[in-house]
Design a protein around this motif. Sequence first.
Motif, mmCIF file in Angstrom:
data_model
loop_
_atom_site.group_PDB
_atom_site.id
_atom_site.type_symbol
_atom_site.label_atom_id
_atom_site.label_comp_id
_atom_site.label_asym_id
_atom_site.label_seq_id
_atom_site.Cartn_x
_atom_site.Cartn_y
_atom_site.Cartn_z
ATOM 1 N N GLU A 275 0.822 -1.209 0.000
ATOM 2 C CA GLU A 275 0.000 0.000 0.000
ATOM 3 C C GLU A 275 0.855 1.258 0.000
ATOM 4 N N GLU A 276 2.139 1.098 0.352
ATOM 5 C CA GLU A 276 3.032 2.253 0.492
ATOM 6 C C GLU A 276 3.859 2.491 -0.754
ATOM 7 N N ARG A 277 4.008 3.755 -1.123
ATOM 8 C CA ARG A 277 4.826 4.078 -2.289
ATOM 9 C C ARG A 277 6.293 3.758 -1.985
ATOM 10 N N PRO A 278 6.927 2.884 -2.776
ATOM 11 C CA PRO A 278 8.333 2.539 -2.501
ATOM 12 C C PRO A 278 9.248 3.739 -2.748
ATOM 13 N N VAL A 279 10.311 3.827 -1.960
ATOM 14 C CA VAL A 279 11.345 4.837 -2.198
ATOM 15 C C VAL A 279 12.465 4.135 -2.954
ATOM 16 N N SER A 280 12.752 4.620 -4.156
ATOM 17 C CA SER A 280 13.723 3.928 -4.992
ATOM 18 C C SER A 280 15.156 4.259 -4.569
ATOM 19 N N PHE A 281 16.076 3.456 -5.051
ATOM 20 C CA PHE A 281 17.515 3.620 -4.805
ATOM 21 C C PHE A 281 17.953 5.062 -5.076
ATOM 22 N N TRP A 282 17.622 5.569 -6.275
ATOM 23 C CA TRP A 282 18.084 6.908 -6.657
ATOM 24 C C TRP A 282 17.334 8.004 -5.932
ATOM 25 N N GLU A 283 16.066 7.756 -5.613
ATOM 26 C CA GLU A 283 15.301 8.750 -4.862
ATOM 27 C C GLU A 283 15.872 8.882 -3.448
ATOM 28 N N GLU A 284 16.286 7.771 -2.887
ATOM 29 C CA GLU A 284 16.893 7.752 -1.555
ATOM 30 C C GLU A 284 18.210 8.554 -1.553
ATOM 31 N N ILE A 285 18.994 8.422 -2.628
ATOM 32 C CA ILE A 285 20.296 9.096 -2.723
ATOM 33 C C ILE A 285 20.133 10.597 -2.978
ATOM 34 N N ALA A 286 19.261 10.953 -3.920
ATOM 35 C CA ALA A 286 19.124 12.360 -4.336
ATOM 36 C C ALA A 286 17.667 12.677 -4.655
ATOM 37 N N PRO A 287 16.835 12.885 -3.611
ATOM 38 C CA PRO A 287 15.397 13.074 -3.830
ATOM 39 C C PRO A 287 15.053 14.323 -4.633
ATOM 40 N N ASN A 288 15.963 15.305 -4.678
ATOM 41 C CA ASN A 288 15.638 16.483 -5.494
ATOM 42 C C ASN A 288 16.084 16.336 -6.952
ATOM 43 N N GLU A 289 16.681 15.192 -7.300
ATOM 44 C CA GLU A 289 17.059 14.943 -8.696
ATOM 45 C C GLU A 289 16.312 13.771 -9.315
ATOM 46 N N TYR A 290 15.941 12.794 -8.495
ATOM 47 C CA TYR A 290 15.301 11.584 -9.029
ATOM 48 C C TYR A 290 14.059 11.270 -8.206
ATOM 49 N N GLY A 291 12.899 11.288 -8.881
ATOM 50 C CA GLY A 291 11.641 11.078 -8.176
ATOM 51 C C GLY A 291 11.075 9.689 -8.393
ATOM 52 N N HIS B 146 16.833 18.058 -16.079
ATOM 53 C CA HIS B 146 17.424 17.574 -14.835
ATOM 54 C C HIS B 146 18.016 18.796 -14.133
ATOM 55 N N ARG B 147 18.227 18.733 -12.852
ATOM 56 C CA ARG B 147 18.770 19.908 -12.155
ATOM 57 C C ARG B 147 20.137 20.307 -12.669
ATOM 58 N N ARG B 148 20.869 19.363 -13.307
ATOM 59 C CA ARG B 148 22.235 19.663 -13.745
ATOM 60 C C ARG B 148 22.440 19.596 -15.255
ATOM 61 N N TRP B 149 21.428 19.224 -16.027
ATOM 62 C CA TRP B 149 21.572 19.195 -17.497
ATOM 63 C C TRP B 149 20.193 19.194 -18.171
ATOM 64 N N SER B 150 20.214 19.524 -19.463
ATOM 65 C CA SER B 150 18.980 19.542 -20.256
ATOM 66 C C SER B 150 18.556 18.109 -20.597
ATOM 67 N N GLN B 151 17.255 17.903 -20.733
ATOM 68 C CA GLN B 151 16.746 16.610 -21.206
ATOM 69 C C GLN B 151 16.166 16.731 -22.615
ATOM 70 N N ALA B 152 16.429 17.857 -23.296
ATOM 71 C CA ALA B 152 15.808 18.112 -24.602
ATOM 72 C C ALA B 152 16.272 17.136 -25.675
ATOM 73 N N GLU B 153 17.531 16.707 -25.584
ATOM 74 C CA GLU B 153 18.085 15.835 -26.621
ATOM 75 C C GLU B 153 18.754 14.623 -25.994
ATOM 76 N N GLU B 154 19.069 13.667 -26.863
ATOM 77 C CA GLU B 154 19.758 12.465 -26.388
ATOM 78 C C GLU B 154 20.813 12.031 -27.398
ATOM 79 N N ARG B 155 21.887 11.512 -26.888
ATOM 80 C CA ARG B 155 22.975 10.975 -27.704
ATOM 81 C C ARG B 155 22.638 9.516 -28.008
ATOM 82 N N VAL B 156 22.646 9.175 -29.289
ATOM 83 C CA VAL B 156 22.268 7.810 -29.675
ATOM 84 C C VAL B 156 23.507 6.917 -29.601
#
Length: 335
Positions: free
Chosen positions: A265-281, A292-302
Amino acid sequence: MWIRKRRGWEIDERAATPESVYLSRRALLGAAGIGAAAVAMPRPAHALFGSLFGSSEDLGKTLDTSSDPTADLYPFPRNDAFTLERPLTEETVSGSYNNFYEFGSHKQIWQAAQALPTRPWTVTIDGLVEEEKTVGIDELIRAMPLEERLYRHRCVEAWSMTVPWSGFPMKALVDYARPLGSAKYVRMETFENPEVASGQNQSWYPWPYIEGVTMAEATNELAFLVTGIYGKPAPKQFGAPLRLALPWKYGFKSAKSLVRFTFTEERPVSFWEEIAPNEYGFWANVNPEVPHRRWSQAEERVLGTDETIPTQLYNGYGEYVAGLYADKEGEKLYM
Ligand SMILES: Nc1nc2c(c(=O)[nH]1)N[C@H]1C(S)=C(S)[C@@H](COP(=O)(O)O)O[C@H]1N2
Ligand SMILES: [Mo]
């Protein structure tokens, strides 16, 4: 191992792939083997290989999973609902550039990951279910509806790949688990074995790796549990013997080498959310407009190419999943 019948996705890929890439795939499939494929690989895939170039034969060994106890089941029938507009990422590229922090906080973990014993391997289903149970991985795989799907994968670090996953819909696992009506989330747990996974001796990380999804996400058509890749059982660096693929979410949600599914019934706290909750939800849906707080997500490198392409909302899978979030305006859906 490399000479085997052509799969549906290979024909598609050939039609869509530049000649240089196609030639290197031919080399890969031919008797010349993987060393020759690496030589033929176009930049920057070749550059990616870097100092590991000398170990290309060893890489080939890690990609040969023909002794896996489920090898006879492959290739799985392909589900044509999931095709791609981009060529597939070369196996030597995706298989030598991995995130798997249990084996190091860098991308070259493919050798270290070979230390993981993947048999015997059990999966425990517990929490809010009719009956808690632990099942052997081979029994579980053989009980599931197996298929192959071509999916995009978008890492939160702004690189992406396109791969043919083999596995089964997560909904089939949920049905098998028989959750109670009170279950709201599925919490997933990766193995914990610091004797073979050196990263797990780094005590500042909150091991084991945890991820979670809502019941609606778990039973969405796109949520896929992966047992294999490139038409054969998954090499260890990809998260054998069982990992998740949630292609509309950032890659960190797709937890590897799973040993437990807990209905809760409880929302799990993920590995990355535990480490940096203001970067990974918790939600981590792909959205090019929310940086992201430290880089753009507009594009991706293939991965394996020189290309950078625009990132799409929900990684291009909005028609399947946008409805899941229609009533969640107040939530941080895109981090
Ligand atoms: N257990 C575990 N699962 C994990 C990770 C990890 O470090 N440990 N990394 C995640 C991240 S950030 C990504 S991008 C993908 C990478 O999958 P790949 O190596 O198959 O490309 O695995 C995800 N699953
Ligand atoms: Mo990632």
